[in-house]
Design a protein around this motif. Structure first.
Motif, mmCIF file in Angstrom:
data_model
loop_
_atom_site.group_PDB
_atom_site.id
_atom_site.type_symbol
_atom_site.label_atom_id
_atom_site.label_comp_id
_atom_site.label_asym_id
_atom_site.label_seq_id
_atom_site.Cartn_x
_atom_site.Cartn_y
_atom_site.Cartn_z
ATOM 1 N N SER A 89 1.086 -1.391 -0.279
ATOM 2 C CA SER A 89 -0.012 0.018 0.008
ATOM 3 C C SER A 89 1.226 1.153 0.318
ATOM 4 O O SER A 89 2.549 1.256 0.915
ATOM 5 N N ARG A 143 0.273 10.112 3.794
ATOM 6 C CA ARG A 143 -0.209 10.022 4.582
ATOM 7 C C ARG A 143 -0.727 11.191 5.384
ATOM 8 O O ARG A 143 0.382 12.537 4.234
ATOM 9 N N CYS A 152 -3.754 -2.930 5.377
ATOM 10 C CA CYS A 152 -3.231 -2.125 5.415
ATOM 11 C C CYS A 152 -3.828 -1.015 6.790
ATOM 12 O O CYS A 152 -4.714 -0.403 6.341
ATOM 13 N N SER A 153 -2.433 -0.884 7.498
ATOM 14 C CA SER A 153 -3.142 0.265 8.500
ATOM 15 C C SER A 153 -2.948 2.068 7.186
ATOM 16 O O SER A 153 -2.115 2.050 6.324
ATOM 17 N N ALA A 154 -3.572 2.466 7.871
ATOM 18 C CA ALA A 154 -4.140 3.622 7.064
ATOM 19 C C ALA A 154 -4.332 4.797 7.105
ATOM 20 O O ALA A 154 -4.993 4.952 8.391
ATOM 21 N N GLU A 155 -3.753 5.890 6.955
ATOM 22 C CA GLU A 155 -4.059 7.257 7.936
ATOM 23 C C GLU A 155 -4.925 8.569 6.684
ATOM 24 O O GLU A 155 -4.904 7.766 5.734
ATOM 25 N N SER A 211 -5.616 8.608 1.112
ATOM 26 C CA SER A 211 -6.933 8.079 -0.023
ATOM 27 C C SER A 211 -6.589 8.085 -0.919
ATOM 28 O O SER A 211 -6.277 9.235 -1.985
ATOM 29 N N THR A 245 -6.704 2.400 -2.719
ATOM 30 C CA THR A 245 -7.104 2.989 -1.493
ATOM 31 C C THR A 245 -8.187 3.607 -1.484
ATOM 32 O O THR A 245 -8.908 5.111 -1.266
ATOM 33 N N ARG A 248 -9.737 4.458 5.574
ATOM 34 C CA ARG A 248 -9.127 3.736 6.729
ATOM 35 C C ARG A 248 -10.783 3.595 7.602
ATOM 36 O O ARG A 248 -11.660 4.129 7.906
ATOM 37 N N ARG A 261 -6.814 -1.208 9.995
ATOM 38 C CA ARG A 261 -7.194 -2.086 9.121
ATOM 39 C C ARG A 261 -7.933 -0.625 7.659
ATOM 40 O O ARG A 261 -8.120 0.510 8.268
ATOM 41 N N SER A 262 -8.011 -1.094 6.231
ATOM 42 C CA SER A 262 -8.559 -0.044 5.521
ATOM 43 C C SER A 262 -9.338 -1.068 4.410
ATOM 44 O O SER A 262 -9.606 -2.177 4.507
#
Length: 177
Positions: free
Chosen positions: A80, A84, A111-114, A118, A136, A139, A144-145
């Motif tokens: 990913s 961020r 996938c960690s997302a912040e 997007s 993406t 979040r 998770r995303s």
């Protein structure tokens, strides 16, 4: 946003970038309606493409082909990539994401997302090189995303051109006597 306010800036690293291109128009997935109250059903349509005024000299990363998708499963590892909010000018790569489940036309990944990631690609390594397998969208929580899989936006790539509409006719001038 009007297309003339959108720019595609590739390869941002601090105060440098690889390309800066103007947008001619953009296309969104059929049925996409912007909303602040987003549901999982909305996410599957939360994708679009920018049509650039001129071609980039950068080599593109192509989307996944349907024949390559048959190999995607729970053991498939993705990368990913995104910008961020906490690293706006440096890309972040999460190297070994996987699909936890597929529901309502989207992938739930680990996938960690912040905020800010997007629109970033979910890349898979194929024998032909990296391919964009998804985008993406949101979040879900810290771990998770939600991903819009390539199958949801393939139609956007079939005829990626700006739809030209005829200019509106001017009303007749009114003259006084």
């Amino acid at each position: 946003f009007p297309p003339d306010r959108l720019l595609f800036i590739a390869g941002v690293r601090r105060n440098e970038y690889a390309a800066r291109l103007e947008t001619a128009c953009f296309l969104t997935a059929e049925g996409f309606v912007p909303s602040k109250d987003v549901s999982l059903d909305d996410i599957r349509k939360d994708v679009g493409i920018l049509i650039l005024k001129e071609a980039s000299s950068l080599a593109p990363v192509p989307p996944l082909a349907a024949r390559q998708a048959v190999h995607i499963g729970k053991d498939t590892r993705f990368r990913s990539v995104g910008y961020r909010r906490s690293r706006r000018h440096l890309p972040t790569v999460v190297p070994a994401c996987r699909i936890l489940e597929s529901t309502r036309g989207i992938w739930i990944t680990d996938c960690s997302a912040e905020s800010g990631v997007s629109g970033g690609p979910l890349l898979i390594e194929t024998q032909d090189g990296p391919r964009v397998a998804g985008v993406t969208s949101a979040r879900i929580d810290a771990d998770r995303s939600a991903i819009v899989p390539f199958s949801n936006w393939q139609a956007l790539l079939e005829n990626p051109s700006c739809r030209q509409s005829a200019p509106a006719a001017k009303p007749p001038a009114i003259t006084g006597q």
